[in-house]
Design a protein around this motif. Structure first.
Motif: not given
Length: 444
Positions: A415-425
């Motif tokens: 979940v953290v990975k997916n949320k971060a990926s939306t910001y290119g992190l």
């Protein structure tokens, strides 16, 4: 070792300090180190630590505190952090810092630094970390080392730091070694394997070692490696930069020094390399390695490192990102004492306070029912509300890394990975001595 500001340093720590290159004076503030103005013009001429702080730096890897059961050093051992080298727990290995290359072959000559403790005594009984001194040299296979220590060293690679807990059968046995080692004592060694050489190459090493200009010749190689490492850092090739800085450190340790001028020059470069390595590891989010570089600097080049703003800044930032806020505060406060007007340090201090508040809020949500705490339980909706707010703040802010403690449930990491990926992190777990922790790093 615990001490208040009025307590005295243990005798064996005093023995180490007597060999230090600077003059140590006791005053009302504790121990004051006087520094030659010509060594570094951009730092304070004097800087003081109280007795407890000084003892903590000398006894750098704290093995316990008053009240701990130190009989077998069991408080240092977890299910995940050690290796049983003998199969019957007579020699346990705890990896502190990974090395490079292959393990030490049979009958090779090893160069090591170490600090040694005996069970039930907080202070070390033997220390090799004296400024300017070469590492101790031993030949494997001819009885120069305790059996348990030799067994441990044979599992090490160049540059590795490891801790070995050795039962009396493979240490000083039934009789001990009075007065320092009591009978049937369990021994702990913290070991840094600087280098190792074959029996053939040691002859060449010894011949070169008799050269009175050895240090100056070594310094030529060290300066070349320093330049090359800096260039790799500018190109963001961190692995190559780290390799070259470490190679320069190895050469300096093996060369040693023969007089005060060489000692000053050696410590100056040691401090530079440990500080630069701390920055490289900070860029890699290897925060435990940053802390290790801080401790190494205080062992090997304390005369310069105790005044190194960059070293303490990097160290404090790494501790903040590891959620060790108490120790982070100490390191940042030292940096502020050295440069009170430095806005970057003040900004880091502000980030520390903000992170501590965020972490406290997360803990209240994650561990609100400690009696029924489950590491694999999914995180509550309240956690994600706080996390989402902090993630947006981080994305819009100037900081380059955000760290968060999670439970062990792999779904939450996704979940953290997916949320971060939306910001290119980017997101990855932080490891300690090769073991994955519950702390994740989010990078821009």
């Amino acid at each position: 070792m615990m001490a208040d500001e009025t307590s005295e340093l243990p005798p064996n720590v005093l023995d180490v300090l007597k060999n230090a290159s600077e003059e140590i004076l006791n005053n009302q503030d504790g121990c004051c180190f006087t520094v030659d103005n010509s060594l570094n013009d951009d730092v304070n001429d004097t800087f003081s630590y109280n007795t407890a702080e000084l003892a903590e730096f000398i006894n750098f890897d704290m093995i316990g505190e008053e009240g701990d059961n130190l009989e077998s050093f069991n408080h240092l051992i977890t299910n995940e952090n050690h290796q049983d080298l003998t199969g019957d727990r007579k020699v346990l290995k705890i990896l502190l810092e990974q090395g490079i290359g292959h393990v030490v072959p049979e009958n090779y000559i090893v160069f090591i630094h170490y600090i040694a403790y005996v069970s039930n005594i907080l202070e070390p009984f033997d220390v090799t970390y004296i400024q300017g001194r070469r590492p101790k040299r031993f030949t494997l296979g001819n009885g120069e080392l305790l059996p348990g220590l030799e067994l441990g060293i044979k599992t090490m690679t160049t540059g590795e730091h490891a801790r070995f807990i050795i039962k009396p059968e493979l240490a000083y046995r039934e009789l001990g070694c009075p007065p320092r080692i009591p009978p049937k004592a369990t021994i702990l060694f913290d070991v840094h394997l600087v280098s190792f050489l074959s029996p053939e190459n040691i002859l060449i090493f010894d011949r070169e070692n008799r050269d009175p200009n050895l240090f100056n010749k070594t310094l030529v190689q060290v300066k070349k490696l320093h330049f090359e490492a800096n260039e790799q850092f500018k190109l963001k090739n961190m692995e190559k930069a780290i390799y070259k800085y470490n190679r320069a450190l190895e050469l300096l340790h093996l060369a040693g020094c023969k007089n005060n001028n060489e000692e000053i020059e050696m410590m100056k470069y040691l401090n530079k390399f440990y500080t630069n390595l701390s920055l490289c590891y900070l860029k890699q989010c290897a925060f435990n390695k940053v802390c290790r570089m801080g401790m190494e600097a205080m062992k090997y080049s304390e005369r310069f490192s105790k005044r190194s703003v960059k070293l303490f800044f990097n160290w404090g930032k790494a501790l903040r990102l590891l959620k060790n806020f108490t120790e982070a505060k100490k390191k940042i406060q030292i940096a502020l004492k050295l440069e009170p007007q430095n806005e970057t340090i003040h900004d880091e201090n502000y980030k520390l306070e903000k992170d501590q508040k965020f972490h406290h809020n997360i803990e209240l949500i994650t561990f609100k029912d400690e009696n029924n705490a489950d590491d694999n339980e999914r995180l509550a909706p309240e956690f994600w509300e706080v996390f989402n707010t902090r993630l947006i703040e981080f994305y819009n802010g100037e900081d380059d890394v955000l760290t968060v403690m999670l439970n062990k449930n792999p779904d939450d990491f996704e979940v953290v990975k997916n949320k971060a990926s939306t910001y290119g992190l980017q997101v990855h777990f932080i490891t300690k001595a090769g073991v994955q922790t519950n702390c994740i790093a989010i990078q821009k």
